[in-house]
Design a protein around this motif. Structure first.
Motif, PDB file in Angstrom:
ATOM      1  N   GLY A   1      26.139  32.077  47.151  1.00 54.96           N
ATOM      2  CA  GLY A   1      26.423  33.472  46.917  1.00 54.96           C
ATOM      3  C   GLY A   1      27.987  33.750  47.325  1.00 54.96           C
ATOM      4  N   VAL A   2      28.887  33.489  46.159  1.00 53.20           N
ATOM      5  CA  VAL A   2      30.119  33.787  46.510  1.00 53.20           C
ATOM      6  C   VAL A   2      30.619  35.262  46.394  1.00 53.20           C
ATOM      7  CG1 VAL A   2      32.676  33.013  45.336  1.00 53.20           C
ATOM      8  CG2 VAL A   2      30.346  31.582  45.149  1.00 53.20           C
ATOM      9  N   ARG A   3      31.092  35.778  47.529  1.00 53.78           N
ATOM     10  CA  ARG A   3      31.551  37.059  47.806  1.00 53.78           C
ATOM     11  C   ARG A   3      32.968  37.411  47.908  1.00 53.78           C
ATOM     12  NH1 ARG A   3      26.407  37.980  52.021  1.00 53.78           N
ATOM     13  NH2 ARG A   3      28.375  37.984  53.659  1.00 53.78           N
ATOM     14  N   TRP A   4      33.422  38.188  46.858  1.00 50.55           N
ATOM     15  CA  TRP A   4      34.983  38.541  46.989  1.00 50.55           C
ATOM     16  C   TRP A   4      35.198  39.448  48.403  1.00 50.55           C
ATOM     17  CZ3 TRP A   4      32.842  39.184  42.042  1.00 50.55           C
ATOM     18  CH2 TRP A   4      33.603  38.358  41.069  1.00 50.55           C
ATOM     19  N   GLN A   5      36.180  38.589  49.087  1.00 51.94           N
ATOM     20  CA  GLN A   5      36.707  39.476  50.447  1.00 51.94           C
ATOM     21  C   GLN A   5      37.969  40.464  49.879  1.00 51.94           C
ATOM     22  OE1 GLN A   5      36.226  36.787  54.075  1.00 51.94           O
ATOM     23  NE2 GLN A   5      37.043  35.437  52.560  1.00 51.94           N
ATOM     24  N   ARG A   6      38.240  40.598  48.829  1.00 54.01           N
ATOM     25  CA  ARG A   6      39.287  41.625  48.335  1.00 54.01           C
ATOM     26  C   ARG A   6      38.839  42.019  46.807  1.00 54.01           C
ATOM     27  NH1 ARG A   6      42.508  39.574  44.715  1.00 54.01           N
ATOM     28  NH2 ARG A   6      43.010  37.239  44.835  1.00 54.01           N
ATOM     29  N   LEU A   7      39.187  42.981  46.355  1.00 57.39           N
ATOM     30  CA  LEU A   7      39.116  43.554  44.882  1.00 57.39           C
ATOM     31  C   LEU A   7      39.871  42.424  44.019  1.00 57.39           C
ATOM     32  CD1 LEU A   7      37.905  45.652  43.308  1.00 57.39           C
ATOM     33  CD2 LEU A   7      40.077  46.916  43.167  1.00 57.39           C
ATOM     34  N   PRO A   8      39.033  41.829  43.072  1.00 54.90           N
ATOM     35  CA  PRO A   8      39.717  40.806  42.466  1.00 54.90           C
ATOM     36  C   PRO A   8      40.728  41.520  41.326  1.00 54.90           C
ATOM     37  CG  PRO A   8      37.342  40.649  42.169  1.00 54.90           C
ATOM     38  CD  PRO A   8      37.510  41.906  43.026  1.00 54.90           C
ATOM     39  N   GLU A   9      41.709  40.729  40.979  1.00 60.19           N
ATOM     40  CA  GLU A   9      42.762  41.381  40.141  1.00 60.19           C
ATOM     41  C   GLU A   9      42.360  41.754  38.907  1.00 60.19           C
ATOM     42  OE1 GLU A   9      46.055  38.458  39.865  1.00 60.19           O
ATOM     43  OE2 GLU A   9      46.487  38.217  41.960  1.00 60.19           O
ATOM     44  N   ALA A  10      41.430  40.901  38.356  1.00 64.27           N
ATOM     45  CA  ALA A  10      40.841  41.436  36.979  1.00 64.27           C
ATOM     46  C   ALA A  10      40.277  42.786  37.034  1.00 64.27           C
ATOM     47  CB  ALA A  10      39.752  40.434  36.532  1.00 64.27           C
ATOM     48  N   TYR A  11      39.372  42.990  38.271  1.00 61.97           N
ATOM     49  CA  TYR A  11      38.653  44.312  38.657  1.00 61.97           C
ATOM     50  C   TYR A  11      39.976  45.498  38.688  1.00 61.97           C
ATOM     51  CZ  TYR A  11      34.023  42.443  39.719  1.00 61.97           C
ATOM     52  OH  TYR A  11      32.861  41.851  39.545  1.00 61.97           O
ATOM     53  N   ALA A  12      40.793  45.162  39.550  1.00 63.81           N
ATOM     54  CA  ALA A  12      41.919  46.137  39.721  1.00 63.81           C
ATOM     55  C   ALA A  12      42.487  46.501  38.314  1.00 63.81           C
ATOM     56  CB  ALA A  12      42.797  45.706  40.561  1.00 63.81           C
ATOM     57  N   ARG A  13      42.785  45.474  37.364  1.00 61.80           N
ATOM     58  CA  ARG A  13      43.410  45.743  36.300  1.00 61.80           C
ATOM     59  C   ARG A  13      42.458  46.335  35.233  1.00 61.80           C
ATOM     60  NH1 ARG A  13      44.894  41.181  35.749  1.00 61.80           N
ATOM     61  NH2 ARG A  13      43.290  40.086  34.461  1.00 61.80           N
ATOM     62  N   PHE A  14      41.213  46.204  35.322  1.00 69.08           N
ATOM     63  CA  PHE A  14      40.090  46.954  34.432  1.00 69.08           C
ATOM     64  C   PHE A  14      40.094  48.403  35.058  1.00 69.08           C
ATOM     65  CE2 PHE A  14      35.863  48.271  33.802  1.00 69.08           C
ATOM     66  CZ  PHE A  14      35.520  48.019  32.615  1.00 69.08           C
ATOM     67  N   LEU A  15      39.881  48.565  36.039  1.00 71.17           N
ATOM     68  CA  LEU A  15      39.719  49.911  36.473  1.00 71.17           C
ATOM     69  C   LEU A  15      41.156  50.658  36.381  1.00 71.17           C
ATOM     70  CD1 LEU A  15      38.267  49.269  40.204  1.00 71.17           C
ATOM     71  CD2 LEU A  15      36.951  49.666  37.997  1.00 71.17           C
ATOM     72  N   THR A  16      42.226  49.976  36.562  1.00 71.94           N
ATOM     73  CA  THR A  16      43.393  50.854  36.179  1.00 71.94           C
ATOM     74  C   THR A  16      43.688  50.925  34.742  1.00 71.94           C
ATOM     75  OG1 THR A  16      44.486  49.602  38.061  1.00 71.94           O
ATOM     76  CG2 THR A  16      46.041  50.727  36.196  1.00 71.94           C
ATOM     77  N   GLU A  17      42.920  50.286  33.815  1.00 70.86           N
ATOM     78  CA  GLU A  17      43.422  50.327  32.380  1.00 70.86           C
ATOM     79  C   GLU A  17      42.107  51.348  31.707  1.00 70.86           C
ATOM     80  OE1 GLU A  17      43.725  46.487  30.868  1.00 70.86           O
ATOM     81  OE2 GLU A  17      45.732  46.200  31.758  1.00 70.86           O
ATOM     82  N   ARG A  18      41.024  51.099  32.450  1.00 66.87           N
ATOM     83  CA  ARG A  18      39.711  51.750  31.717  1.00 66.87           C
ATOM     84  C   ARG A  18      39.280  53.048  32.271  1.00 66.87           C
ATOM     85  NH1 ARG A  18      37.140  47.589  28.907  1.00 66.87           N
ATOM     86  NH2 ARG A  18      38.789  46.009  27.902  1.00 66.87           N
ATOM     87  N   LEU A  19      39.514  53.269  33.616  1.00 69.37           N
ATOM     88  CA  LEU A  19      39.079  54.559  34.083  1.00 69.37           C
ATOM     89  C   LEU A  19      40.012  55.779  33.529  1.00 69.37           C
ATOM     90  CD1 LEU A  19      37.781  53.827  37.666  1.00 69.37           C
ATOM     91  CD2 LEU A  19      36.602  53.438  35.426  1.00 69.37           C
TER      92      LEU A  19
END
Length: 469
Positions: free
Chosen positions: A186-204
């Motif tokens: 189980g590979v768990r991110w220890q920070r918000l991935p850049e792709a997630y941050a970009r998605f949230l910034t652009e789509r929310l």
């Protein structure tokens, strides 16, 4: 060099679709949520290794075929160096329709999370993903050897992905023969991935809230090395940590069912008190998500559950309230299990969904208790996902039939799922086939507001192990 589209890497990298384990719950939940938000069902989702032609074959033949099929889709050890967690994040967000969303649900994998996201009209994004790698000459009964094989692979994975934590899980009760042919990470991110941050910034949409779901179950854990931990057994197995003791009669039954030796089980020494189990959210992921939300002036809400049944029950109650406020009866229920779910067909038919994590007695009993304490339903459809193996923790068909019996007029246990249970294989699209036969209850209610969803979760959570904050 990473590409920016399609979840692939130029050069020697692997595509996100190739990296994430084909049968992982998180992968299926992203797929079904993305389809529902696009107004589509899950008719195209199959099973990673359907072996229906082996129905009725001797157990040893079936186990060998399952092991070979799983090995074909697992990563080879040399491919572990080519895993890129950022590419996986890009592949996950790339599955969602390109439009603005009024919020997002993130965190631990749970079928109710997908239903909650669809009711809100928002994406669901996992805080981790699963990877399986080959284990040549492995043994189901030898977790020490599994750790010895997995530790260097985890180190290689982290050498190119320093911002992840790798949790290795060796659980013959939930993986059966696969625990001796592949290792599961189980590979768990220890920070918000850049792709997630970009998605949230652009789509929310401006001010859109974020909802983080956290699985708070615990399990004995060994901290093997920096960024790598190991656990023998799993809460999702339907068993307790004591059941994985070498003297456990239940463990001997589990090993026998997987065709393994029953008297050679030895687990690595646990290095600390019970820690969070494999589906937990890393503290660093939550902190970076909180920082991102604070910078953008967006509210972040958390839902913690110590029992997956609590979130399933609360979400089912939420759906019933949502449907009734839209003028619908909310009197038809579907009990889903594992990968057998289709949020779009649930919404189209105006059903109340209750999700069982798996086919264990413990999980099915949760559905029984919830139905017993709810207002009666006129119909109850039950979709038990066969786990593909035997286990002393599994619910038998009589218990599944007892769940269906809560329907006043219609009591339906899917015959395809029941045929050959628990060792046959049923694709995700089976849920779509069953739910398509349900009458429509259109129009679909308007999306629920996050504030209303949080209020409903709090109301239900006060009676269960659910914390909303």
């Amino acid at each position: 060099m990473r590409s920016t589209r399609g979840g692939a890497v130029t050069g020697t990298g692997l595509a996100g679709e190739r990296i994430v384990a084909a049968d992982s719950t998180a992968r299926v939940l992203v797929a079904v949520t993305a389809r529902a938000l696009a107004g589509a069902d899950c008719a195209d989702l199959g099973h990673p290794w359907a072996l229906t032609r082996l129905r009725g074959a001797p157990e040893a033949v079936r186990r060998a075929a399952v092991a070979r099929a799983a090995a074909r889709v697992a990563l080879r050890p040399e491919q572990v160096d080519r895993v890129d967690a950022d590419v996986v994040a890009q592949w996950l967000v790339g599955q969602y329709p390109e439009r603005s969303y009024p919020g997002v649900v993130l965190g631990s994998p749970h079928g109710a999370a997908a239903h909650l996201a669809v009711a809100l009209g928002v994406p669901w994004l996992p805080a981790a993903f699963e990877v399986t790698a080959h284990w040549p000459h492995g043994a189901v009964h030898d977790p020490v050897a599994a750790l010895a094989h997995g530790a260097p692979l985890a180190a290689r994975l982290r050498s190119t992905n320093p911002d992840v934590h790798v949790r290795q899980v060796h659980c013959p009760a939930s993986r059966g023969v696969l625990a001796g042919t592949t290792v599961s990470f189980g590979v768990r991110w220890q920070r918000l991935p850049e792709a997630y941050a970009r998605f949230l910034t652009e789509r929310l949409a401006p001010g859109a809230p974020l909802l983080l779901l956290r699985d708070a179950r615990t399990w004995p854990v060994l901290d093997s090395a920096a960024g790598h931990s190991f656990q023998a057994g799993s809460p999702g197995s339907g068993l307790d940590p004591v059941d994985f003791h070498p003297d456990s009669r239940t463990l001997r039954q589990v090993l026998r069912s997987a065709g393994a030796e029953t008297d050679r089980w030895e687990t690595p020494a646990v290095s600390c008190a019970p820690g969070y189990a494999e589906h937990a959210v890393e503290p660093g992921f939550e902190l970076s998500l909180r920082d991102w939300a604070h910078r953008g002036g967006r509210p972040l809400h958390r839902v913690l559950f110590g029992d997956p049944d609590a979130l399933s029950a609360a979400t089912a109650d939420l759906y019933r309230r949502w449907l009734r406020r839209a003028g619908k009866t909310g009197d038809r229920c579907v009990v889903e299990c594992g990968r057998l779910l289709d949020p779009w067909q649930v919404v189209r038919a105006g059903l109340v969904p209750y999700w069982c994590e798996n086919a264990t007695r413990r999980s099915v009993a949760g559905a029984e208790w919830w139905l017993a304490g709810s207002d009666p339903f006129s119909s109850v459809d039950v979709l038990p996902e066969p786990p593909g193996m035997q286990s002393p923790a599994l619910a038998g068909l009589p218990q599944w039939l007892a769940v269906a019996s809560f329907g006043r007029r219609r009591r339906a246990l899917d015959r395809t799922c029941a045929r050959g249970f628990p060792v046959n294989a049923v694709p995700t699209r089976r849920a779509t086939e069953v739910l398509r036969a349900q009458p429509c209850d259109l129009p679909v209610p308007p999306p629920m507001r996050v504030t209303d969803a949080l209020a409903a979760l709090r109301d239900s959570g006060t009676r269960r192990s659910l914390l909303v904050c």
